[in-house]
Design an enzyme around this catalytic site. Structure first.
Site, PDB file in Angstrom:
ATOM      1  N   ARG A  22      45.793  33.061  32.975  1.00 36.24           N
ATOM      2  CA  ARG A  22      46.774  31.899  33.399  1.00 36.24           C
ATOM      3  C   ARG A  22      47.232  31.133  32.279  1.00 36.24           C
ATOM      4  NH1 ARG A  22      44.135  32.707  38.670  1.00 36.24           N
ATOM      5  NH2 ARG A  22      46.035  33.554  40.166  1.00 36.24           N
ATOM      6  N   HIS A  53      36.597  37.869  28.908  1.00 38.94           N
ATOM      7  CA  HIS A  53      36.427  39.216  29.818  1.00 38.94           C
ATOM      8  C   HIS A  53      35.851  40.154  28.581  1.00 38.94           C
ATOM      9  CE1 HIS A  53      40.658  38.572  31.508  1.00 38.94           C
ATOM     10  NE2 HIS A  53      39.764  38.557  32.566  1.00 38.94           N
TER      11      HIS A  53
HETATM   12  P1  AMP Z   1      39.793  38.023  36.191  1.00 38.20           P
HETATM   13  O1  AMP Z   1      40.300  38.916  35.360  1.00 38.20           O
HETATM   14  O2  AMP Z   1      40.364  36.430  36.061  1.00 38.20           O
HETATM   15  O3  AMP Z   1      39.648  38.390  37.489  1.00 38.20           O
HETATM   16  O4  AMP Z   1      38.399  37.488  35.727  1.00 38.20           O
HETATM   17  C1  AMP Z   1      37.462  38.963  35.439  1.00 38.20           C
HETATM   18  C2  AMP Z   1      36.248  38.303  35.163  1.00 38.20           C
HETATM   19  O5  AMP Z   1      36.111  37.550  33.774  1.00 38.20           O
HETATM   20  C3  AMP Z   1      35.521  37.338  36.028  1.00 38.20           C
HETATM   21  O6  AMP Z   1      34.296  37.387  36.133  1.00 38.20           O
HETATM   22  C4  AMP Z   1      35.644  35.821  35.515  1.00 38.20           C
HETATM   23  O7  AMP Z   1      34.853  34.864  35.858  1.00 38.20           O
HETATM   24  C5  AMP Z   1      35.437  36.391  34.026  1.00 38.20           C
HETATM   25  N1  AMP Z   1      36.148  35.471  33.117  1.00 38.20           N
HETATM   26  C6  AMP Z   1      37.366  34.871  32.980  1.00 38.20           C
HETATM   27  N2  AMP Z   1      37.700  34.065  32.364  1.00 38.20           N
HETATM   28  C7  AMP Z   1      36.505  33.776  31.420  1.00 38.20           C
HETATM   29  C8  AMP Z   1      36.065  32.797  30.493  1.00 38.20           C
HETATM   30  N3  AMP Z   1      36.717  32.126  29.931  1.00 38.20           N
HETATM   31  N4  AMP Z   1      34.864  33.094  29.908  1.00 38.20           N
HETATM   32  C9  AMP Z   1      33.716  33.833  30.954  1.00 38.20           C
HETATM   33  N5  AMP Z   1      34.194  34.625  31.641  1.00 38.20           N
HETATM   34  C10 AMP Z   1      35.674  34.544  31.973  1.00 38.20           C
END
Ligand code: AMP
Length: 294
Positions: free
Chosen positions: A188, A38
């Site tokens: 996760r 993030h």
């Molecule tokens: P989430 O909180 O899981 O909905 O993720 C929010 C944003 O962060 C989404 O655009 C994800 O693709 C991005 N994201 C989550 N994990 C990663 C990671 N390891 N590397 C880059 N972006 C990420």
């Protein structure tokens, strides 16, 4: 940094920034439990835009009935501390009823592309994702919105939605941030114990093997997915949900990789935790970062 809970307040703040102050807005939607993945999006938003807005919202409509909506890690105090350190200007953290008020009944679905891969294992997931992103883009009206290649299919579908429905926001997709072991950062990962965390490195290891075979000339989708499967099957704590090779832009399944970039993606259970990962084959790292997903 201001934390905003109400949709109306977020709209009026964003309108003022745009109209009266003429500042560009960068927006990073998240579900919180923030990690380096993030933060890489926020870092880029900070570099490209005058004002950075981050949303923290665990979106109920993208979780299936048997999924982890209730268990999903939530810690706004910790997240807000990190966001302040990263010089974020506004955190939009609405309660569910601000996004889905009583009587809510309108959903956005990208047809063709939402049902395969993650969509096959998680029916209705992308309907929830595209609906909430559409709402958030309408509330914040950012110039740029930042997404991770970690959720490759999501990025493809959001780009398509933004194009089809004429949203004015430009979508920026940034590369996957990984732990030293290769494990893609994910909220996760918090569910994994030490042994499972070590086992989970097999996802990236298997994808790297496929990339190496690809670089050595292998173009058969079946042989590349078999290579990935064989590696993962050697890890006793891992259970494959799917391994797939698709056109990185259209998501069409590929039996044979040609000149266009191919997405090799997988979902694997480690214990009860479902993890996803992917790699783009056929483009340099630089291209991958800038948006192999068109
Ligand atoms: P989430 O909180 O899981 O909905 O993720 C929010 C944003 O962060 C989404 O655009 C994800 O693709 C991005 N994201 C989550 N994990 C990663 C990671 N390891 N590397 C880059 N972006 C990420």
């Amino acid at each position: 940094m201001e934390i905003i809970n109400r949709r109306k307040r977020m709209m009026s703040v964003a309108r003022k920034l745009r109209r009266e102050e003429n500042r560009t807005i960068g927006f990073v939607p998240t579900m919180g439990a923030l990690h380096e993945g993030h933060l890489s999006l926020i870092h880029e938003a900070r570099a490209m835009c005058d004002v950075v807005v981050v949303s923290v919202f665990v979106n109920p409509t993208q979780f299936g009935p048997a999924e982890d909506f209730n268990a999903y890690p939530r810690d706004l105090t910790r997240d807000a501390g990190l966001l302040a350190e990263y010089n974020v200007d506004y955190v939009f953290a609405p309660p569910v009823e601000e996004i889905y008020p009583p009587g809510f009944s309108t959903y956005v679905t990208v047809e063709g592309g939402s049902e395969e891969l993650e969509g096959a294992s998680r029916p209705g997931h992308f309907r929830g994702v595209t609906t909430v992103v559409a709402i958030l883009l309408n509330v914040v009206k950012p110039d740029f919105a930042f997404f991770g290649q970690k959720d490759a299919q999501q990025s493809v579908l959001i780009k398509r939605m933004v194009r089809d429905l004429a949203f004015k926001t430009e979508i920026v997709v940034l590369p996957i941030v990984r732990e030293e072991s290769g494990l893609a950062m994910s909220s996760r990962n918090d569910y994994l114990n030490d042994e499972q965390r070590r086992a989970a490195a097999v996802l990236h290891r298997s994808l790297s093997q496929a990339r190496q075979a690809f670089e050595e000339g292998e173009r058969s989708g079946t042989r590349l997915t078999e290579l990935v499967r064989t590696t993962i099957e050697k890890e006793p704590l891992a259970r494959i949900d799917y391994v797939s090779i698709n056109d990185a832009e259209t998501l069409a399944r590929l039996d044979k990789i040609d000149d266009r970039p191919a997405l090799i993606s997988l979902a694997v259970f480690v214990g009860r935790t479902r993890l996803i990962d992917n790699m783009v084959l056929g483009k340099t790292k630089k291209h991958e970062a800038a948006g192999a997903l068109g």
